[in-house]
Scaffold this motif. Sequence first.
Motif, mmCIF file in Angstrom:
data_model
loop_
_atom_site.group_PDB
_atom_site.id
_atom_site.type_symbol
_atom_site.label_atom_id
_atom_site.label_comp_id
_atom_site.label_asym_id
_atom_site.label_seq_id
_atom_site.Cartn_x
_atom_site.Cartn_y
_atom_site.Cartn_z
ATOM 1 N N PRO A 150 -4.176 -2.290 -2.468
ATOM 2 C CA PRO A 150 -3.876 -1.694 -0.946
ATOM 3 C C PRO A 150 -4.400 -3.063 0.492
ATOM 4 C CG PRO A 150 -5.156 -0.965 -2.403
ATOM 5 C CD PRO A 150 -4.641 -2.242 -2.746
ATOM 6 N N ALA A 151 -3.524 -2.714 1.600
ATOM 7 C CA ALA A 151 -3.441 -3.657 2.724
ATOM 8 C C ALA A 151 -4.934 -3.760 3.492
ATOM 9 C CB ALA A 151 -2.400 -3.255 4.081
ATOM 10 N N ALA A 152 -5.252 -3.212 3.310
ATOM 11 C CA ALA A 152 -6.979 -3.829 3.667
ATOM 12 C C ALA A 152 -7.851 -4.277 3.398
ATOM 13 C CB ALA A 152 -8.053 -2.165 3.912
ATOM 14 N N ASP A 153 -7.387 -4.449 1.888
ATOM 15 C CA ASP A 153 -8.367 -4.919 1.230
ATOM 16 C C ASP A 153 -7.702 -6.657 0.734
ATOM 17 O OD1 ASP A 153 -9.284 -3.027 -0.717
ATOM 18 O OD2 ASP A 153 -8.480 -2.935 -2.112
ATOM 19 N N TYR B 140 0.107 -13.418 -0.730
ATOM 20 C CA TYR B 140 1.521 -13.929 -1.303
ATOM 21 C C TYR B 140 1.327 -13.178 -2.044
ATOM 22 C CZ TYR B 140 6.028 -14.242 -3.379
ATOM 23 O OH TYR B 140 7.266 -13.869 -4.100
ATOM 24 N N GLY B 141 0.147 -13.976 -2.911
ATOM 25 C CA GLY B 141 0.317 -13.232 -4.834
ATOM 26 C C GLY B 141 -0.736 -11.602 -4.766
ATOM 27 N N LEU B 142 -1.755 -11.556 -3.483
ATOM 28 C CA LEU B 142 -1.854 -10.209 -3.451
ATOM 29 C C LEU B 142 -1.090 -8.950 -3.380
ATOM 30 C CD1 LEU B 142 -5.471 -10.775 -1.320
ATOM 31 C CD2 LEU B 142 -5.720 -10.646 -3.693
ATOM 32 N N LYS B 143 0.164 -9.136 -2.489
ATOM 33 C CA LYS B 143 1.109 -8.344 -2.576
ATOM 34 C C LYS B 143 1.918 -8.352 -3.816
ATOM 35 C CE LYS B 143 0.946 -8.496 2.611
ATOM 36 N NZ LYS B 143 1.766 -9.988 3.711
ATOM 37 N N LEU B 144 2.208 -9.045 -4.631
ATOM 38 C CA LEU B 144 3.012 -9.018 -5.609
ATOM 39 C C LEU B 144 2.162 -7.935 -5.701
ATOM 40 C CD1 LEU B 144 3.558 -13.001 -6.444
ATOM 41 C CD2 LEU B 144 5.174 -10.931 -5.505
ATOM 42 N N ARG B 145 0.939 -8.414 -6.333
ATOM 43 C CA ARG B 145 0.437 -7.566 -6.518
ATOM 44 C C ARG B 145 0.210 -5.907 -6.263
ATOM 45 N NH1 ARG B 145 -0.544 -12.438 -7.628
ATOM 46 N NH2 ARG B 145 -1.331 -13.254 -9.775
ATOM 47 N N ARG B 146 0.763 -5.641 -5.034
ATOM 48 C CA ARG B 146 0.276 -4.508 -4.745
ATOM 49 C C ARG B 146 -1.052 -3.932 -4.813
ATOM 50 N NH1 ARG B 146 5.592 -3.253 -5.373
ATOM 51 N NH2 ARG B 146 6.699 -3.330 -6.499
#
Lengths: 364, 230
Positions: A110-113, A102-108
């Motif tokens: 990249p999906a692979a990372d 969740y926190g990573l997606k909020l920060r946009r």
Amino acid sequence: MDSALVTINDILVERAGRIILNIPSFDVREGETLALVGQTGAGKSTLLSVLGFALKPDKGSIFWRGAAVGNGRPGSDVRRRISMAFQSPLLFRGTVQDNVAYGLKLRRIPAADVNRKVTAMLDMFGIGNLATANAASLSGGEAHRVSLARAVVFDPELLLLDEPMASLDPGTKDNLMKEVTKIVKELGLTCLYVTHSREEAYAVADRLAVIDTGKIVQSGSAEDVFYRPATASVAAFVGTENILPAAVVDTEGGLAQLRIIGAAPETSIEAVTDAAVGATVTACIRPEEVSVDPAEPGATGSRRNHLTGRVTDVTVLGPTARIAVDCGFPLTALITRRSLGELALAPGTPVTAGFKATAVHVIQ
Amino acid sequence: MSVIWDGIVQAVKMIVGFNTDLIVILLTSLKVTGTATLIAMVLGLPLGAWLGLTEFRGRKFLVVLTNTGMALPPVVVGLFVFLMLSRYGPFGGLDLLYSTRAMIIAEVIIATPMVIGVTLAAVQALDPKLIAQIVSLGATRLQLFFKVVKEARLGLLAAVAAGFGAIISEVGAVLMVGGNIKGQTQVLTTAIVQETRQGHTAIAIALSIILLALAFLVNWIITVTQQKKV
């Protein structure tokens, strides 16, 4: 570890006319794990909220890496460098990996990372096998691991943990505490760990701060706070059960004779202190520093203090036992349960209580 | 008793035979109710979430207003919309009276407070620390809104169901502003009233079956979505 990550000055928080927090100066230093301890209602969570910019203080200033944060309300650039985990795991609907990502997606990111980081973090917390499990189906310990993984996966500069182990059983708590301490060090995170448990604070902290009625009453190394408490209230909080008012009656070569005020018959003990003759002080002796022996005085080795008395109470606390002794004043000792059996201590047993002069911490 | 039985038999024949009149009425109902529910969702979900998530002066007044709106008698809404859209009303020039648009306006006014009120309750039922947790992980206001919507989706679907339920069965307001014009503004509820009055029991029963089936179908879809585990 010396430079301050976040500093607060002259912070005042009031609620309904009552002062909740009054802190002239306090900081969290880069790379350290700072345990903030205090009793329920002491102001721990309020201070955590101020340091995490979740609560704007009524007065005072906050600095992030030395730069003033306007009005106590930072922009999202500073807020996003801070992360927090609570007493309850507060997992979201979805799978374990959804939660951690969740926190990573909020920060946009990249999906692979995102996938790579989530997998690495789940493995680090030992829950790699639960990646696709429904978050609602986890046990308490697993849910806490997910919550902590979610809080650290995006490498926050400041990790705030609000009593993260408070709802766990002792076994799970001990294991998770060790893992979290290790992971925080491995990732080089700065961590503020709020707890009301002195044992937990002692185990995790590089530095420890004690808060009482909205004020920081002492901060320093865990060793300092536990063995050299600054006030009687700190001493009581860190488990010093023998807190005795005393008067200095004699000194010689750094060793002082302390007369315990109120003891009957009059009783003196020896302590290492530079307090002057005539001074009124508080003598603090941790219960685990006190030995209890039914044998006669003289058999207690290097201990300079030998006080005869009688056992008044025995309380078994699982693997340990608390022995209350009347030696003209009440003195408490903590011994192992095995020792209790071997010594056959019971109320009324005549004993000699002993402790070293160096075991007495004197508050002037 | 035989009148009722004959009515049911005829109704089933009409439904199975895809009676044209029935289909027109059903499609009009779906268009009006569907559009009104959608608009009420677009307005009500964010407003309800905003009321549930924020503290500000006058918030209590808005909550009371919402609760009053939930208890608003549909005929009063019908009268209000009628007066606004009638030739001498402030919006008379738009020539909307006795159209499906007028019916949609009335139904939006009825359904929106329902959606706001139930959404507000659903958001407030979330653990306040969950909101703090979402924010602490770095969510912006918009990201917080979407996350809250996802977390409170059971309650939000209940909000949609409440809004839909309030207008699918509504008759007074749509009759006043729609006029029950056959082939144009006649919907299931107004058609049932008219056919019953005219003694066309079979048609009335057929329409009732369709209305019940429609309400059941929509609520079934909502319930299945609600009960999904993940």
